[in-house]
Write an enzyme that holds these catalytic residues in place. Structure first.
Site, PDB file in Angstrom:
ATOM      1  N   HIS A 114       0.775  -1.277  -0.011  1.00  0.00           N
ATOM      2  CA  HIS A 114      -0.069   0.136  -0.087  1.00  0.00           C
ATOM      3  C   HIS A 114       0.974   1.279  -0.021  1.00  0.00           C
ATOM      4  O   HIS A 114       0.220   2.426   0.003  1.00  0.00           O
ATOM      5  CB  HIS A 114      -0.959  -0.022   1.249  1.00  0.00           C
ATOM      6  CG  HIS A 114      -2.120  -0.986   1.203  1.00  0.00           C
ATOM      7  ND1 HIS A 114      -3.327  -0.308   0.637  1.00  0.00           N
ATOM      8  CD2 HIS A 114      -2.299  -2.293   1.390  1.00  0.00           C
ATOM      9  CE1 HIS A 114      -4.413  -1.342   0.548  1.00  0.00           C
ATOM     10  NE2 HIS A 114      -3.660  -2.448   0.966  1.00  0.00           N
ATOM     11  N   LYS A 120      -8.892  14.146   4.113  1.00  0.00           N
ATOM     12  CA  LYS A 120      -8.009  12.870   4.065  1.00  0.00           C
ATOM     13  C   LYS A 120      -7.343  13.052   5.243  1.00  0.00           C
ATOM     14  O   LYS A 120      -7.287  13.926   5.874  1.00  0.00           O
ATOM     15  CB  LYS A 120      -7.178  12.675   2.777  1.00  0.00           C
ATOM     16  CG  LYS A 120      -6.438  14.060   2.494  1.00  0.00           C
ATOM     17  CD  LYS A 120      -5.848  14.017   1.211  1.00  0.00           C
ATOM     18  CE  LYS A 120      -6.505  13.958  -0.238  1.00  0.00           C
ATOM     19  NZ  LYS A 120      -6.655  12.823  -0.636  1.00  0.00           N
ATOM     20  N   ARG A 121      -6.612  12.034   5.678  1.00  0.00           N
ATOM     21  CA  ARG A 121      -5.712  11.882   6.817  1.00  0.00           C
ATOM     22  C   ARG A 121      -4.823  12.990   6.797  1.00  0.00           C
ATOM     23  O   ARG A 121      -4.383  13.438   5.546  1.00  0.00           O
ATOM     24  CB  ARG A 121      -5.070  10.658   7.176  1.00  0.00           C
ATOM     25  CG  ARG A 121      -5.896   9.510   7.571  1.00  0.00           C
ATOM     26  CD  ARG A 121      -6.419   9.969   8.899  1.00  0.00           C
ATOM     27  NE  ARG A 121      -5.348   9.968   9.865  1.00  0.00           N
ATOM     28  CZ  ARG A 121      -4.943   9.024  10.884  1.00  0.00           C
ATOM     29  NH1 ARG A 121      -5.943   7.974  10.817  1.00  0.00           N
ATOM     30  NH2 ARG A 121      -4.116   9.169  11.817  1.00  0.00           N
ATOM     31  N   LYS A 138       0.609  14.348   1.677  1.00  0.00           N
ATOM     32  CA  LYS A 138      -0.632  14.798   1.110  1.00  0.00           C
ATOM     33  C   LYS A 138      -1.015  16.133   0.918  1.00  0.00           C
ATOM     34  O   LYS A 138      -1.932  16.558   0.030  1.00  0.00           O
ATOM     35  CB  LYS A 138      -2.018  14.238   2.008  1.00  0.00           C
ATOM     36  CG  LYS A 138      -2.004  12.837   2.106  1.00  0.00           C
ATOM     37  CD  LYS A 138      -3.293  12.393   2.893  1.00  0.00           C
ATOM     38  CE  LYS A 138      -3.178  10.776   3.163  1.00  0.00           C
ATOM     39  NZ  LYS A 138      -4.172  10.079   1.922  1.00  0.00           N
ATOM     40  N   THR A 149      -8.331   6.780  -2.822  1.00  0.00           N
ATOM     41  CA  THR A 149      -9.693   6.304  -3.048  1.00  0.00           C
ATOM     42  C   THR A 149     -10.796   7.460  -2.967  1.00  0.00           C
ATOM     43  O   THR A 149     -11.718   7.518  -3.597  1.00  0.00           O
ATOM     44  CB  THR A 149     -10.157   5.261  -2.363  1.00  0.00           C
ATOM     45  OG1 THR A 149      -9.925   5.427  -0.792  1.00  0.00           O
ATOM     46  CG2 THR A 149      -9.584   3.921  -2.639  1.00  0.00           C
ATOM     47  N   LYS A 152     -14.495   8.626  -4.862  1.00  0.00           N
ATOM     48  CA  LYS A 152     -15.434   9.087  -4.494  1.00  0.00           C
ATOM     49  C   LYS A 152     -16.121  10.513  -4.928  1.00  0.00           C
ATOM     50  O   LYS A 152     -17.289  10.734  -5.151  1.00  0.00           O
ATOM     51  CB  LYS A 152     -15.458   9.291  -2.750  1.00  0.00           C
ATOM     52  CG  LYS A 152     -15.016   7.823  -2.256  1.00  0.00           C
ATOM     53  CD  LYS A 152     -14.894   7.990  -0.726  1.00  0.00           C
ATOM     54  CE  LYS A 152     -13.737   6.713  -0.231  1.00  0.00           C
ATOM     55  NZ  LYS A 152     -13.414   7.199   1.055  1.00  0.00           N
TER      56      LYS A 152
END
Ligand SMILES: *Cc1c(COP(=O)(O)O)cnc(C)c1O
Length: 801
Positions: A346, A534-535, A540, A642, A646
């Site tokens: 992952h 998101k986290r 990120k 992901t 969405k």
């Protein structure tokens, strides 16, 4: 009881009285939730039993998906939807003056996961059941799931999550299927006439008790099982401190580690991992042996999947059982093990790669450690034959090196399949990160691009859009999501565009009301809802988003004539409790929000909103309301993502780097329907190799950058000038590991294009509809079919209906 509305109402009222010991008038919403939940679980049970009987009688191959996390989200609404009784129940309840949505709110989110990895596991369960595939999840029944996030003065505070406080209506405890797990102790080696045998003596035993939850397929009879293990004291020994033994035992399943993509290296975590793996594999073998004679053929009937390296101890545990318990030779056991197991990688972030120090590992799991040593020795001997004299290469690939057990290497060597989660990620694994393994096992490596279940993220989360799509193209796409492509022919239909705009507006109004209630901020429905949820993690790059807003603030203040399309910037993110930098970014978002939202002129055009406690149920309100999806990770760092899927499925346009599945989204919808920017993965990897990036140069040469970076530490956003020092340091002193300043100008440019594009309403709506029409490929049904066909070799069982 669910055959029609009146029967349902009657049964519901009767059950409410018998369960809660009070009449309907005195009942609370929670009473009603528990009543309905219990009725539904009971209704599910006949299908559940039927599915298990069918699996036994057909005796076809089954897959067991081992995952340390399952981020399920609420189950009531999804189960009603999948059973096809939602409308009937909703109507029946409304005749009793009860709103189903209010009852749903009583269900706590089962938050047994951190983020993407756990949510993927939950989507996979939904797809397995819906496709009538014999596949089950095995995980841990954490007493406390991911912490609840409160924001106090702009700082994140973590509160223990308590999803089991009022019981869990979906689970069934199965004490008869409990198994014992051994920790600590020593191994006695005996030389018997037929070879060596091993005895684990002086071990501390822990009882693993399964709690089963039904996984209901959509409009099919299949109900699979999610089995969650709970740790309990086993038999007490004579000289034991009973209280401390009980406490230590129960601690194993007390809480979920709140670290996302970071290896904590704590012994309790290792205990959790072995606890999950050992209990699962013991039960899998036991149930295999009920129907089959020969464990040498296990892999013909059973596939076991390792979701990331957390369950990688499945390799030595399966070996242990086959050799020590079943009496197979090493070679026989190795053949069965490697043909049974498969593994998904992952992440390539080095801080996430699990490595366990021997001094922790060996005393806790003495037999497992012996087996890993043997696997390692045999593996290194093979390498030595292949690469004679290349000891540096061999040391680099070894499973045990420098007193560390490398879990990814263990998983690769012990599995028949290794997959990445998006094309680019799988390519990076093959060509860089795992290159040396790819060279010896090219056949093992493959890609399975992630997906999401459209049943939760479209049908359940966005019933308004679901209805609209059904009106436009019928409902074949519900069972075959790739048929959403039929929508493409209607993209230029003015009526459809108008209706889609109305749906989006309605969902923005719903979210705006939540924001008003929770944050006390009034947002403009006509503004762009620009969302990053998101986290919180440096890679990120929430910080890039923040710096852009800081820049906009400066620009609006300095230039009275500057006009932009109004925008509402929405954030949602939990930070790991020990992640100092991430928590500072949360504080910075709040300081920025304070400044922007309270400025009389700036707040006319932009607003900043941080939504507390991001989780699946909140996500279901956010995705349908989004206009813009922020997917701005440093290229090469986000394995797939992901959240991006969405958003796409709900008609938001992506602002994104060429990273993870963003690339495949772009390939599906076309370059003209996505806003890409920034360095490519190749460029990032090159910089990392040659070390030529100097963030300071961007700070010195771009005035916009200098201004916003200076504002981090000159008192502009905090009285305490040290408050955001760590963030400024990450950019300048530590040379900006994630290339925030490098991509800044490119990001500003693309965001300006977004603002302009939004004003061309017709065109924007067409692009949104094109996104939706191509989102079917990103259904986890497609992903799961690929796993089933290419990795697990399983087939649907008893397709009916
Ligand atoms: C989908 C999802 C994630 C993963 O989001 P990414 O943007 O892919 O990191 C995390 N948390 C929740 C609650 C989700 O629903």
């Amino acid at each position: 009881m669910f055959s029609n509305k009146d029967r349902f109402k009657e049964a519901f009222l009767k059950r409410l009285e018998s369960m809660c010991g009070k009449g309907f008038e005195e009942s609370t919403k929670r009473d009603q939730y528990h009543t309905l939940g219990n009725m539904i679980r009971e209704y599910i049970s006949s299908k559940w039993i039927g599915t298990n009987e069918l699996y036994r009688s057909e005796n076809k191959k089954q897959v067991y998906y081992l995952s340390i996390e399952f981020l399920l989200g609420r189950l009531l609404g999804q189960n009603l939807l999948n059973l096809g009784i939602k409308d009937m129940v909703e109507e029946g309840l409304s005749e009793l003056d009860i709103r189903l949505s209010e009852i749903e709110e009583c269900e706590p989110d089962p938050a047994l996961g951190n983020g993407g990895l756990g949510r993927l596991a939950a989507c996979f369960l939904d797809s397995l059941a819906t496709l009538n595939l014999p596949g089950h999840g095995y995980g841990i029944r954490y007493k406390h799931g991911l912490f609840d996030q409160k924001i106090v003065d702009g700082y994140q505070v973590e509160l223990p999550e308590q999803w089991l406080r009022h019981g869990n209506v979906w689970e069934v405890r199965k004490p008869d299927e409990a198994v014992e797990i051994s920790f600590w102790g020593t191994i006695e080696t005996n030389y018997a006439n037929n070879g060596l045998s091993f005895k684990h003596v002086g071990a501390e035993k822990v009882l693993a008790v399964p709690y089963d939850m039904p996984v209901v397929g959509y409009h099919v009879d299949t109900v699979n099982t999610l089995r969650l293990w709970n740790a309990e004291p086993s038999s007490f020994g004579p000289n034991q401190d009973v209280l401390s033994y009980k406490r230590d035992t129960e601690a194993i399943t007390d809480f979920l580690y709140p670290d996302d993509t970071h290896d904590e290296g704590k012994i309790l975590r290792l205990k959790q991992q072995y606890f999950l793996v050992s209990s699962s594999i013991q039960r899998i073998i036991a149930s295999y042996k009920k129907e089959n004679q020969n464990v040498r053929e296990l892999h013909h009937s059973v596939a076991i999947h390792i979701n990331d390296t957390h369950p990688a101890l499945a390799v030595p545990e399966l070996m242990r059982i086959l050799i020590d318990v079943e009496g197979l030779t090493w070679d026989e056991a190795w053949d069965v093990t490697t043909n049974t197991l498969s593994y998904t990688n992952h992440t390539i972030l080095s801080e996430a790669l699990e490595k366990w120090p021997i001094y922790l590992f060996k005393p806790l799991l003495p037999r497992i450690f012996m087996i890993i040593e043997e696997i390692n020795e045999r593996f290194c001997a093979e390498l030595w034959d292949r690469y004679p004299g290349e000891w540096e290469r061999i040391e680099h690939m070894a499973i045990i090196a420098h007193d560390l057990v490398k879990m990814a290497h263990l998983a690769i060597v012990g599995s028949s399949s290794i997959n990445g989660v998006a094309k680019i990620h799988s390519d990076i694994l093959k060509n860089r990160e795992m290159k040396s393994f790819y060279e010896i096992y090219p056949h093992k490596f493959n890609n399975k691009t992630n997906g999401i279940t459209h049943r939760r993220w479209l049908l359940k989360a966005n019933p308004e859009l679901t209805e609209l799509i059904k009106e436009a193209i019928g409902d074949e796409w519900v069972k075959q999501p790739e048929k959403l492509l039929d929508l493409k022919r209607h993209v230029y239909n003015p009526a459809l565009k108008e209706q889609f705009a109305a749906v989006k507006r309605k969902r923005k109004e719903i979210l705006a009301k939540k924001i008003a209630d929770k944050n006390g901020i009034i947002v403009d429905i006509d503004s762009i809802f620009d969302v990053q949820v998101k986290r919180l993690h440096a890679y990120k790059r929430q910080l890039l988003n923040v710096l852009h807003i800081m820049y906009l603030y400066n620009r609006i203040k300095e230039d009275p004539k500057y006009t932009i399309q109004p925008r509402t910037f929405i954030f949602g993110a939990k930070a790991s409790p020990t992640y100092y930098y991430a928590k500072k970014v949360i504080k910075l978002i709040h300081s920025l929000a304070e400044k922007v939202n309270n400025d009389p002129r700036v707040s006319q055009v932009i607003k900043v909103v941080f939504m507390e406690n991001y989780r699946v149920s909140l996500a279901e309100d956010i995705f349908p309301a989004a206009d813009v999806s922020e997917q701005i990770s440093t290229a090469s760092k986000e394995a797939s993502g992901t959240g991006n899927m969405k958003f796409m499925m709900n008609g938001a346009l992506t602002v994104g780097t060429l990273d993870g599945a963003n690339i495949e989204i772009m390939e599906a919808i076309g370059k003209e329907n996505i806003f890409t920017f920034g360095l490519t993965a190749g460029e990032v990897l090159k910089y990392e190799e040659n070390g030529r990036y100097r963030s300071m140069e961007y700070y010195h040469h771009d005035l916009r950058i200098r201004q916003v970076v200076d504002q981090l530490t000159n008192g502009f956003y905090a009285e305490d000038e040290g408050e955001f020092g760590a963030i400024a340091d990450s950019l300048l002193v530590q040379n900006d590991q994630y290339f925030v300043l490098r991509d800044f100008a490119s990001y500003i440019d693309v965001q300006e294009k977004v603002g302009t594009a939004y004003q061309h309403t017709d065109n924007w709506l067409e692009q949104a509809l094109i996104n939706i029409s191509h989102s079917g490929y990103f259904s986890s049904d497609r992903t799961i079919r690929e796993y089933a066909e290419n990795i697990w070799n399983i087939e649907p069982v008893g397709v009916r209906m």
